[in-house]
Design an enzyme around this catalytic site. Structure first.
Site, PDB file in Angstrom:
ATOM      1  N   ARG A  15       0.810  -1.251  -0.021  1.00  0.00           N
ATOM      2  CA  ARG A  15       0.054   0.055  -0.027  1.00  0.00           C
ATOM      3  C   ARG A  15       0.871   1.199   0.123  1.00  0.00           C
ATOM      4  O   ARG A  15       2.083   1.154   0.155  1.00  0.00           O
ATOM      5  CB  ARG A  15      -0.792   0.095   1.248  1.00  0.00           C
ATOM      6  CG  ARG A  15      -2.063  -1.003   1.123  1.00  0.00           C
ATOM      7  CD  ARG A  15      -2.835  -1.063   2.377  1.00  0.00           C
ATOM      8  NE  ARG A  15      -1.941  -1.779   3.586  1.00  0.00           N
ATOM      9  CZ  ARG A  15      -2.274  -1.804   4.937  1.00  0.00           C
ATOM     10  NH1 ARG A  15      -3.666  -1.861   5.162  1.00  0.00           N
ATOM     11  NH2 ARG A  15      -1.668  -2.243   5.824  1.00  0.00           N
ATOM     12  N   LYS A  75       2.178   1.952   7.236  1.00  0.00           N
ATOM     13  CA  LYS A  75       2.668   1.049   8.334  1.00  0.00           C
ATOM     14  C   LYS A  75       3.475   1.871   9.572  1.00  0.00           C
ATOM     15  O   LYS A  75       4.051   3.029   8.856  1.00  0.00           O
ATOM     16  CB  LYS A  75       3.516  -0.216   7.915  1.00  0.00           C
ATOM     17  CG  LYS A  75       2.672  -1.146   7.119  1.00  0.00           C
ATOM     18  CD  LYS A  75       1.449  -1.623   7.918  1.00  0.00           C
ATOM     19  CE  LYS A  75       1.603  -2.662   8.877  1.00  0.00           C
ATOM     20  NZ  LYS A  75       0.456  -3.200   9.416  1.00  0.00           N
ATOM     21  N   TYR A  94      -0.226   4.359  10.578  1.00  0.00           N
ATOM     22  CA  TYR A  94      -0.568   3.289  11.750  1.00  0.00           C
ATOM     23  C   TYR A  94       0.509   3.158  12.314  1.00  0.00           C
ATOM     24  O   TYR A  94       1.768   2.999  12.058  1.00  0.00           O
ATOM     25  CB  TYR A  94      -0.966   2.047  11.186  1.00  0.00           C
ATOM     26  CG  TYR A  94      -2.443   1.968  10.325  1.00  0.00           C
ATOM     27  CD1 TYR A  94      -3.293   2.251  11.151  1.00  0.00           C
ATOM     28  CD2 TYR A  94      -2.251   1.418   9.094  1.00  0.00           C
ATOM     29  CE1 TYR A  94      -4.910   1.864  10.438  1.00  0.00           C
ATOM     30  CE2 TYR A  94      -3.833   1.060   8.534  1.00  0.00           C
ATOM     31  CZ  TYR A  94      -4.809   1.697   9.255  1.00  0.00           C
ATOM     32  OH  TYR A  94      -6.117   1.696   8.804  1.00  0.00           O
ATOM     33  N   HIS A  96       0.369   1.343  16.061  1.00  0.00           N
ATOM     34  CA  HIS A  96       0.151   0.150  16.923  1.00  0.00           C
ATOM     35  C   HIS A  96       0.967   0.183  17.988  1.00  0.00           C
ATOM     36  O   HIS A  96       1.641  -0.647  18.249  1.00  0.00           O
ATOM     37  CB  HIS A  96      -0.088  -1.075  16.249  1.00  0.00           C
ATOM     38  CG  HIS A  96      -1.266  -1.251  15.258  1.00  0.00           C
ATOM     39  ND1 HIS A  96      -2.610  -1.087  15.729  1.00  0.00           N
ATOM     40  CD2 HIS A  96      -1.295  -1.203  14.058  1.00  0.00           C
ATOM     41  CE1 HIS A  96      -3.406  -1.155  14.786  1.00  0.00           C
ATOM     42  NE2 HIS A  96      -2.691  -0.993  13.612  1.00  0.00           N
ATOM     43  N   GLU A 118      -4.736   4.498  14.084  1.00  0.00           N
ATOM     44  CA  GLU A 118      -5.696   3.584  14.781  1.00  0.00           C
ATOM     45  C   GLU A 118      -6.407   3.970  16.058  1.00  0.00           C
ATOM     46  O   GLU A 118      -7.066   3.419  16.578  1.00  0.00           O
ATOM     47  CB  GLU A 118      -4.870   2.293  15.148  1.00  0.00           C
ATOM     48  CG  GLU A 118      -3.994   2.291  16.224  1.00  0.00           C
ATOM     49  CD  GLU A 118      -2.395   2.813  15.642  1.00  0.00           C
ATOM     50  OE1 GLU A 118      -2.259   3.337  14.373  1.00  0.00           O
ATOM     51  OE2 GLU A 118      -1.664   2.972  16.459  1.00  0.00           O
ATOM     52  N   ASP A 270      -5.725 -11.036  14.523  1.00  0.00           N
ATOM     53  CA  ASP A 270      -4.720  -9.969  15.090  1.00  0.00           C
ATOM     54  C   ASP A 270      -5.053  -9.582  16.357  1.00  0.00           C
ATOM     55  O   ASP A 270      -4.299  -8.979  17.079  1.00  0.00           O
ATOM     56  CB  ASP A 270      -5.017  -8.691  14.023  1.00  0.00           C
ATOM     57  CG  ASP A 270      -6.309  -7.999  13.901  1.00  0.00           C
ATOM     58  OD1 ASP A 270      -7.303  -8.854  14.313  1.00  0.00           O
ATOM     59  OD2 ASP A 270      -6.483  -6.790  13.669  1.00  0.00           O
TER      60      ASP A 270
HETATM   61  N1  LIG Z   1      -7.004 -10.183   9.754  1.00  0.00           N
HETATM   62  C1  LIG Z   1      -6.984  -8.807   9.343  1.00  0.00           C
HETATM   63  O1  LIG Z   1      -6.493  -8.612   8.409  1.00  0.00           O
HETATM   64  C2  LIG Z   1      -7.939  -7.900   9.991  1.00  0.00           C
HETATM   65  C3  LIG Z   1      -8.290  -6.549   9.166  1.00  0.00           C
HETATM   66  C4  LIG Z   1      -9.388  -5.824   9.729  1.00  0.00           C
HETATM   67  C5  LIG Z   1      -9.643  -5.982  11.065  1.00  0.00           C
HETATM   68  N2  LIG Z   1      -9.345  -7.401  11.475  1.00  0.00           N
HETATM   69  C6  LIG Z   1      -9.973  -7.616  12.947  1.00  0.00           C
HETATM   70  O2  LIG Z   1     -11.247  -8.028  12.834  1.00  0.00           O
HETATM   71  C7  LIG Z   1     -11.891  -8.084  14.359  1.00  0.00           C
HETATM   72  C8  LIG Z   1     -13.366  -7.490  14.041  1.00  0.00           C
HETATM   73  O3  LIG Z   1     -13.297  -6.129  13.399  1.00  0.00           O
HETATM   74  P1  LIG Z   1     -14.521  -5.148  13.450  1.00  0.00           P
HETATM   75  O4  LIG Z   1     -13.997  -4.006  12.697  1.00  0.00           O
HETATM   76  O5  LIG Z   1     -15.690  -6.102  12.679  1.00  0.00           O
HETATM   77  O6  LIG Z   1     -14.899  -4.883  14.798  1.00  0.00           O
HETATM   78  P2  LIG Z   1     -16.449  -4.380  15.208  1.00  0.00           P
HETATM   79  O7  LIG Z   1     -16.137  -3.707  16.693  1.00  0.00           O
HETATM   80  O8  LIG Z   1     -16.884  -3.531  14.156  1.00  0.00           O
HETATM   81  O9  LIG Z   1     -17.365  -5.744  15.603  1.00  0.00           O
HETATM   82  C9  LIG Z   1     -17.201  -6.752  16.473  1.00  0.00           C
HETATM   83  C10 LIG Z   1     -18.357  -7.251  16.711  1.00  0.00           C
HETATM   84  O10 LIG Z   1     -18.029  -8.383  17.563  1.00  0.00           O
HETATM   85  C11 LIG Z   1     -19.175  -8.456  18.453  1.00  0.00           C
HETATM   86  N3  LIG Z   1     -18.790  -9.624  19.682  1.00  0.00           N
HETATM   87  C12 LIG Z   1     -18.327  -9.240  20.824  1.00  0.00           C
HETATM   88  N4  LIG Z   1     -18.384 -10.573  21.427  1.00  0.00           N
HETATM   89  C13 LIG Z   1     -18.959 -11.412  20.808  1.00  0.00           C
HETATM   90  C14 LIG Z   1     -19.270 -12.682  20.794  1.00  0.00           C
HETATM   91  N5  LIG Z   1     -18.882 -13.040  21.861  1.00  0.00           N
HETATM   92  N6  LIG Z   1     -19.975 -13.470  20.074  1.00  0.00           N
HETATM   93  C15 LIG Z   1     -20.238 -12.724  18.985  1.00  0.00           C
HETATM   94  N7  LIG Z   1     -20.028 -11.397  18.556  1.00  0.00           N
HETATM   95  C16 LIG Z   1     -19.376 -10.681  19.572  1.00  0.00           C
HETATM   96  C17 LIG Z   1     -19.494  -7.122  18.926  1.00  0.00           C
HETATM   97  O11 LIG Z   1     -20.812  -6.949  19.564  1.00  0.00           O
HETATM   98  C18 LIG Z   1     -19.397  -6.304  17.592  1.00  0.00           C
HETATM   99  O12 LIG Z   1     -20.769  -6.304  16.787  1.00  0.00           O
HETATM  100  C19 LIG Z   1     -11.005  -7.193  15.008  1.00  0.00           C
HETATM  101  O13 LIG Z   1     -10.203  -8.066  15.908  1.00  0.00           O
HETATM  102  C20 LIG Z   1     -10.213  -6.505  13.758  1.00  0.00           C
HETATM  103  O14 LIG Z   1      -8.830  -6.336  14.650  1.00  0.00           O
HETATM  104  C21 LIG Z   1      -8.530  -8.093  11.113  1.00  0.00           C
END
Ligand SMILES: NC(=O)c1ccc[n+]([C@@H]2O[C@H](COP(=O)([O-])OP(=O)(O)OC[C@H]3O[C@@H](n4cnc5c(N)ncnc54)[C@H](O)[C@@H]3O)[C@@H](O)[C@H]2O)c1
Length: 370
Positions: A15, A75, A94, A96, A118, A270
């Site tokens: 990126r 990054k 970012y 972190h 972030e 993550d």
């Molecule tokens: N791997 C990657 O490349 C990547 C990229 C972007 C985001 N992420 C990760 O994805 C994850 C989700 O991000 P997001 O932006 O959707 O967050 P978000 O806060 O929008 O959504 C999280 C949801 O999880 C729900 N939740 C909490 N506890 C729960 C449970 N026990 N059962 C079911 N649902 C539950 C919450 O109510 C909320 O609606 C984060 O950890 C984020 O860091 C990873």
């Protein structure tokens, strides 16, 4: 203001912090933009595109850091960049910080002003510069999941949408936030039979209202998760509890309740992952198999689609970058609470409580540096 856009040098990062459209907007506001040669290449932007938009290309990263008052990138700086950062130089990227102590100490020592994407935060506590990457990862989770359901990739050999006369695949999404909603949209559009689970009843009500008929909502608890496991083909982990490790909603012992070839995509990897058996993987080697269950746990999913990710990220960052460039960081942060929350380290002082607490460092209230 003089703005520098270096090429990302972190492994596999394609990126770039500013697009040619961003350069056009910054130059139009009277700023000068220097872009490192080939900085946009990985995202599909040639040096000539930047020149046409009004930027000057510099051959080396040293020249970009050397001339710029504000660096815009993606990054966090890596070790080889630390010594390039000047006192009072503003870095908008970012960071972190809480996950890497040496970076925090390096930025303190350099005397830089670190505005972290972030932690830019809206009044409703949403994180506008993290949302675009969750949108990308949520949509990609279904694309990847559908691929790994194919037999040659060790999946069950089921087509997500089925065909006339054959049932579609069943997709279970844990967490109905940004990632989960975007995943549900994609899975529903491909014709799958989708269930989104969340603990937030208000959120489930909202999703029930806006989602198409092939998306059902279901309260997230251990009993209900166990009920669905034996019949679902693709499971997406998308939970987030802000500031905490993700809870393990699927334990190792639950794998035996799934059918061989079931695919797990743990986007929450993550934050430690919501599937106990998930460990971070890379785009080079995205999956592993435990008990015949395919695990996909890439920690930087958006990195595989740099064109989309760069545009999505810069759509969100550019309005803030313009405010900083137009007013200077102090005035921009004084005027805008969202941006002020992004300040983490300022001229040797840690002004973000979470970072100070993470490493037992002295905390300076942000107001005192404005
Ligand atoms: N791997 C990657 O490349 C990547 C990229 C972007 C985001 N992420 C990760 O994805 C994850 C989700 O991000 P997001 O932006 O959707 O967050 P978000 O806060 O929008 O959504 C999280 C949801 O999880 C729900 N939740 C909490 N506890 C729960 C449970 N026990 N059962 C079911 N649902 C539950 C919450 O109510 C909320 O609606 C984060 O950890 C984020 O860091 C990873």
């Amino acid at each position: 203001m003089i703005i520098g856009v270096p090429k990302e040098i972190k492994n596999n990062e394609n990126r770039v912090g500013v697009t040619p459209a961003g350069v056009n907007a910054l130059v139009g506001n009277g700023h000068t933009v220097y872009v490192q040669a080939t900085a946009g290449e990985g995202s599909g932007f040639a040096d000539e595109d930047y020149v046409k938009a009004g930027a000057t290309i510099l051959p080396t990263i040293q020249e970009v850091y050397g001339i710029a008052e504000m660096i815009i990138k993606v990054k966090e700086p890596i070790e080889s960049e630390y010594s390039l950062i000047k006192k009072d130089q503003l870095l908008f990227t970012y960071f972190h910080f809480a996950s890497y102590e040496p970076l925090t100490h390096a930025m303190i020592e350099r005397g830089a002003v670190c505005l972290a994407y972030e932690t830019v935060e809206r009044a409703d506590r949403s994180l506008p510069l993290l949302v675009p990457m969750s949108e990308v990862a949520g949509r990609m989770a279904i694309q990847e999941g559908a691929k790994y359901l194919e037999k040659p990739l060790k999946g069950r050999g089921i087509l997500l949408g089925g065909v006339p006369g054959v049932r579609p695949a069943k997709v279970m999404i844990l967490g109905g936030g940004i990632v989960g909603t975007n995943a549900a949209k994609m899975a529903a559009g491909m014709g799958a039979d989708v269930t989104i689970m969340d603990t937030n009843l208000a959120r489930l009500r909202y999703l029930d209202d806006i989602m198409p008929a092939n998306v059902n909502t279901f309260m997230s608890n251990e009993y209900n998760i166990r009920e669905l496991l034996p019949t679902h083909d693709l499971i997406i982990g998308a939970v987030l509890i802000p500031g905490a490790k993700a809870p393990h909603l699927i334990t190792r012992e639950m794998l035996k309740e799934m059918r061989p070839g079931t695919v797990l995509v743990d986007v929450a990897v993550d934050q430690g992952g919501c599937i106990e058996t998930c460990k971070p993987t890379t785009h080079e080697n995205p999956t592993f198999i435990i008990d015949d269950i395919v695990h996909y746990c890439v920690a930087n999913m958006p990195g595989a689609v740099p064109y989309t990710s760069t545009l999505a990220l810069t759509n969100a960052t550019l309005p803030y970058a313009l405010q900083i460039a137009n007013k200077g960081w102090k005035q921009a942060c004084a005027d805008n609470e969202e941006l002020k929350k992004g300040l983490n380290v300022v001229n040797g002082k840690v002004v973000y409580k979470g970072v100070a607490e993470a490493f037992n460092l002295e905390y300076t209230p942000v107001e005192s540096v404005l």
